[in-house]
Design an enzyme around this catalytic site. Sequence first.
Site, PDB file in Angstrom:
ATOM      1  N   CYS A 124       0.809  -1.222   0.000  1.00 40.34           N
ATOM      2  CA  CYS A 124       0.000   0.000   0.000  1.00 40.34           C
ATOM      3  C   CYS A 124       0.842   1.271   0.000  1.00 40.34           C
ATOM      4  CB  CYS A 124      -0.931   0.000   1.215  1.00 40.34           C
ATOM      5  SG  CYS A 124      -2.089  -1.389   1.234  1.00 40.34           S
ATOM      6  N   HIS A 141      12.778   1.385   4.763  1.00 45.57           N
ATOM      7  CA  HIS A 141      12.633  -0.034   4.409  1.00 45.57           C
ATOM      8  C   HIS A 141      13.234  -0.882   5.526  1.00 45.57           C
ATOM      9  CE1 HIS A 141      12.154  -3.613   2.101  1.00 45.57           C
ATOM     10  NE2 HIS A 141      11.968  -2.988   0.948  1.00 45.57           N
ATOM     11  N   HIS A 146      -2.193  19.581   7.502  1.00 49.99           N
ATOM     12  CA  HIS A 146      -3.069  18.486   7.068  1.00 49.99           C
ATOM     13  C   HIS A 146      -2.310  17.157   7.091  1.00 49.99           C
ATOM     14  CE1 HIS A 146      -5.700  21.721   5.702  1.00 49.99           C
ATOM     15  NE2 HIS A 146      -4.663  22.217   5.044  1.00 49.99           N
ATOM     16  N   HIS A 192      -2.635   6.638   5.421  1.00 49.37           N
ATOM     17  CA  HIS A 192      -3.224   5.548   4.648  1.00 49.37           C
ATOM     18  C   HIS A 192      -4.366   4.886   5.411  1.00 49.37           C
ATOM     19  CE1 HIS A 192      -3.872   1.916   2.467  1.00 49.37           C
ATOM     20  NE2 HIS A 192      -3.294   1.153   3.369  1.00 49.37           N
ATOM     21  N   ASN A 243     -10.583   0.507   2.032  1.00 52.93           N
ATOM     22  CA  ASN A 243      -9.140   0.496   1.808  1.00 52.93           C
ATOM     23  C   ASN A 243      -8.894   0.311   0.313  1.00 52.93           C
ATOM     24  OD1 ASN A 243      -6.413  -0.019   1.605  1.00 52.93           O
ATOM     25  ND2 ASN A 243      -6.333  -1.454   3.308  1.00 52.93           N
TER      26      ASN A 243
END
Length: 505
Positions: free
Chosen positions: A229, A308, A393, A397, A430
């Site tokens: 995602c 990562h 703002h 996700h 989602n």
Amino acid sequence: MATTTENKNLPNFFLSVRLKYVKLGYHYLISNAFYMFLVPLLVVVITHLSTLTVDDFIKLQENLKLSFVTTILCSVAFVFTSTIYLMSRPRKVYMVDFACYKPEPARLCTKEYFMDIVQRAGTFTEESIAFKKKILERSGFGQMTYGPEGLMQIPHRRSMSDARKETETVIVGAIDELLAKTGVKPRDIGILVVNSSLFNPTPSLSAMIVNRYKLRGNILSYNLGGMGCSAGLISIDLAKHLLQVHPNSYALVVSTENITFNWYEGNERSMLVTNCLFRVGGAAILLSNRSSDRRRSKYQLVHTIRTHKGADDNCYNCVMQKEDEDNRSIGVSLSKDLMNVAGDALKTNITTLGPLVLPMSEQLLFFATLVAKKIFKMKIKPYIPDFKLAFEHFCIHAGGRAVLDELEKNLELSEWHMEPSRMTLNRFGNTSSSSLWYELAYSEAKGRIRKGDRTWQIAFGSGFKCNSAVWRALRTINPAKEKNPWIEEIDNFPVHVPKIATIAV
């Protein structure tokens, strides 16, 4: 007695208010320290200059007089240095506009309809059906999410052609709207980046776009798969780096995911969650490095930060596509450690992002707490910087209600800040990597975006990854002039979406 006991348990509101204003005063003091020092210095300099006579100025001019040769050398050095700086500095990247795909009303999928499909599918046990119902009730979904045509029928249509049709419909719908909004011709696009984590047919989705819109033969085309995602922000980061070396270019970024080809038909609990949470959606974004596009662009890309954690086995395995224990069906397994892994990735990401965006007052507090804890071994909690001082703002996700609850708590955000994410989850579900753009569209539709406002987009993905993008608004967005998936129904939102604890899988 009861009243006295209750009063003892109440917080000291006066102390809380005092601390709030002390911190606010501290923030303004540190943020404006330079100006507070500069003003007295200017007063001293002006006062001293006022005491000088004409003879003093003549002597000063003679002492500072430079030879003609020295002046020429200094001018050449200045021009050379300025040229090197202008040639080496990063090109500014602008977001001209973006578009989110809104499926047709026939694709609406209520919770009751979804559960009816699950029951009639005939592949799930009673225990699995009950678990799916529990997930759906706690998901934060409303009654107006969109399901794919192939899965909304019994028996399911899950062929490659059905999956390709679903994806093409979403991608073409988003791109058509974007091109109409910007007026850019397809052959003007020099860079194309497409991300779809699970559905990666041959030819690629990027090749499909090139064929559909007859893009030019020397286009730089990339198709990202298997990145979860957070791939939408990876696509933005890749496009940004390509725009640094290809002047006078447009970059088209497309983010989507396919459900039809990735429906899990088994009964392994850790794989059932994804069936419940993902819905149809997609977005197209047009980026430019042309200085002439600044006036008509909505945002400027300020930062992209990628984290990562794949070197750690626990992080790598926490979201995994594989066969279930019976080797009957392929699904995406979610580990029980997912929330802990996401929290660790988030901490690493914001530690990198913080020094780039936080005011000096917050950085000093964070550094002082770190020194006290690490060097002086003091038993104090790590200081969590106030990111509300850096951003107006937040687009987090919309992966699920539990993720949003945890981030709201850990970043100490208000319901107003979380509203775009919660309403996107409620209205569209989602939609994987494209959810960030539905959230930004919500903020625009509510008339919240003002010139100079900063927006933080943050997403998580398999691997495990946590990525951030920071945008600064170049103009105030007037919702009355926007074509937006929220515009026709924005008055119906927000709706009350209660919080709930993490769902165990």
